[in-house]
Design an enzyme around this catalytic site. Structure first.
Site, mmCIF file in Angstrom:
data_model
loop_
_atom_site.group_PDB
_atom_site.id
_atom_site.type_symbol
_atom_site.label_atom_id
_atom_site.label_comp_id
_atom_site.label_asym_id
_atom_site.label_seq_id
_atom_site.Cartn_x
_atom_site.Cartn_y
_atom_site.Cartn_z
ATOM 1 N N ASP A 47 0.791 -1.239 0.000
ATOM 2 C CA ASP A 47 0.000 0.000 0.000
ATOM 3 C C ASP A 47 0.827 1.297 0.000
ATOM 4 O O ASP A 47 1.430 1.648 1.025
ATOM 5 C CB ASP A 47 -0.923 0.049 1.220
ATOM 6 C CG ASP A 47 -1.720 -1.225 1.452
ATOM 7 O OD1 ASP A 47 -1.207 -2.313 1.125
ATOM 8 O OD2 ASP A 47 -2.842 -1.122 1.976
ATOM 9 N N GLU A 101 -4.037 1.778 -2.867
ATOM 10 C CA GLU A 101 -5.321 2.145 -2.254
ATOM 11 C C GLU A 101 -5.240 3.300 -1.264
ATOM 12 O O GLU A 101 -6.265 3.830 -0.860
ATOM 13 C CB GLU A 101 -5.979 0.915 -1.606
ATOM 14 C CG GLU A 101 -5.371 0.536 -0.290
ATOM 15 C CD GLU A 101 -6.402 0.467 0.839
ATOM 16 O OE1 GLU A 101 -7.602 0.537 0.559
ATOM 17 O OE2 GLU A 101 -5.973 0.368 1.990
ATOM 18 N N HIS A 140 -10.512 1.280 0.264
ATOM 19 C CA HIS A 140 -10.655 2.701 -0.055
ATOM 20 C C HIS A 140 -10.753 2.956 -1.560
ATOM 21 O O HIS A 140 -10.577 4.091 -2.019
ATOM 22 C CB HIS A 140 -9.488 3.502 0.522
ATOM 23 C CG HIS A 140 -9.419 3.455 2.020
ATOM 24 N ND1 HIS A 140 -10.474 3.812 2.821
ATOM 25 C CD2 HIS A 140 -8.421 3.079 2.860
ATOM 26 C CE1 HIS A 140 -10.132 3.663 4.101
ATOM 27 N NE2 HIS A 140 -8.894 3.203 4.141
ATOM 28 N N HIS A 189 -6.622 -8.180 0.462
ATOM 29 C CA HIS A 189 -6.720 -6.951 1.242
ATOM 30 C C HIS A 189 -7.644 -7.190 2.434
ATOM 31 O O HIS A 189 -8.866 -7.139 2.301
ATOM 32 C CB HIS A 189 -7.259 -5.838 0.336
ATOM 33 C CG HIS A 189 -6.957 -4.479 0.873
ATOM 34 N ND1 HIS A 189 -5.734 -3.883 0.727
ATOM 35 C CD2 HIS A 189 -7.709 -3.618 1.580
ATOM 36 C CE1 HIS A 189 -5.756 -2.700 1.304
ATOM 37 N NE2 HIS A 189 -6.947 -2.514 1.843
ATOM 38 N N HIS A 214 -3.251 -4.105 3.465
ATOM 39 C CA HIS A 214 -4.212 -3.391 4.314
ATOM 40 C C HIS A 214 -3.718 -3.113 5.725
ATOM 41 O O HIS A 214 -4.017 -2.058 6.262
ATOM 42 C CB HIS A 214 -5.574 -4.109 4.376
ATOM 43 C CG HIS A 214 -6.579 -3.438 5.262
ATOM 44 N ND1 HIS A 214 -7.172 -2.241 4.938
ATOM 45 C CD2 HIS A 214 -7.091 -3.784 6.478
ATOM 46 C CE1 HIS A 214 -8.023 -1.895 5.910
ATOM 47 N NE2 HIS A 214 -7.980 -2.801 6.844
#
Ligand code: FE2
Ligand code: FE2
Length: 258
Positions: A9, A38, A67, A150, A175
């Site tokens: 991420d 994300e 998101h 995720h 995540h």
């Protein structure tokens, strides 16, 4: 044999900065690079500027997460399939959801399918990720499959990886933004790590400046989170894939100098 780099991420401007500075130096070593974007836009979701920065840095594919829909921009990007190789979560209930939950790429004469899937434990309600992947894997034309999982719970991540063992080349978690040390190849040949870790500011609470999250816990009231400053780090996983299975998996970490 495919050498694949997966980058966890990307968080806000610091994440984009370390990615833009460092990923081009890694690019020649890999056949394919997947970047989870994300949190690339200020910590929440992806917008055009962030997508373009990630692609310019050398990504072949951008995966998303919970998101995914934060910025309106992303709807236009998802419809521009040729220009923006985005993969949004697969297991959504609405069949009219824009974009693709998986995409197959031709890489040096081989097929590589990238999937993004959301967990359900301690997260907002989505469709069953186990069943969504079982259905997708009925397709005969996917080639080697790389899953960006995720999710929040280590138990759910391990369960899905073991469920998919031998049927996909890799299940790499995202995540939670903290790299886990359980890097391994499962008995059936699937590479697995519970979380790749994130790409963002080191002196932070999963990307945010510590002040607001601490106040939130102290007061039990919401506080506006800010992206942390200071040096950033890049976390990822390197997987070598052949014939739909993993030959090797190793963690990768780069930290900016303070
Ligand atoms: Fe994230
Ligand atoms: Fe997330």
């Amino acid at each position: 044999m495919l050498r694949v780099l997966f980058v966890g991420d990307v968080y806000g401007q610091p994440g984009r900065r370390v990615l833009s500075a460092h990923l081009p130096t890694l690019r020649p070593d890999f056949d394919f690079i997947i970047v989870n974007g994300e949190n690339a836009a200020g910590g929440f979701g992806l917008h055009r500027e962030a997508a373009e920065a990630i692609l310019k840095a050398g990504a072949d594919c951008i995966t998303l997460g919970n998101h995914a829909w934060h910025h309106k921009d992303v709807y236009a990007l998802m419809l521009d399939e040729a220009l923006y190789p985005l993969v949004r979560p697969l297991n959504v209930s609405d069949p009219g959801t824009p974009g693709m939950g998986w995409r197959t790429f031709e890489v040096g004469g081989e097929r590589l399918t990238v999937v993004n899937v959301l967990g359900r434990v301690f997260m907002e309600a989505v469709a069953n990720p186990f069943l969504a992947l079982d259905e997708l894997l009925l397709r005969p034309d996917l080639g080697s499959v790389f899953v960006d999982l995720h999710a929040e719970a280590t138990s759910e991540k391990a369960a899905l990886a073991w469920h998919l063992d031998g049927r996909v080349a890799a299940v790499i978690g995202t995540h939670t933004h903290v790299p886990t040390a359980d890097t391994r190849i499962l008995p059936g040949g699937t590479a697995f790590q519970t979380d790749a870790g994130f790409t963002g500011p080191t002196n932070s609470i999963i990307g945010a400046d510590p002040a607001a999250p601490i106040q939130k816990f102290l007061t039990e009231r919401p506080h506006r989170f800010a992206v942390a400053g200071g040096p950033a780090e890049l976390n990822g996983v390197i997987v070598q894939i052949e014939g739909g299975k993993a030959l090797s998996i190793e963690r990768y970490r780069y930290v900016e100098e303070a």
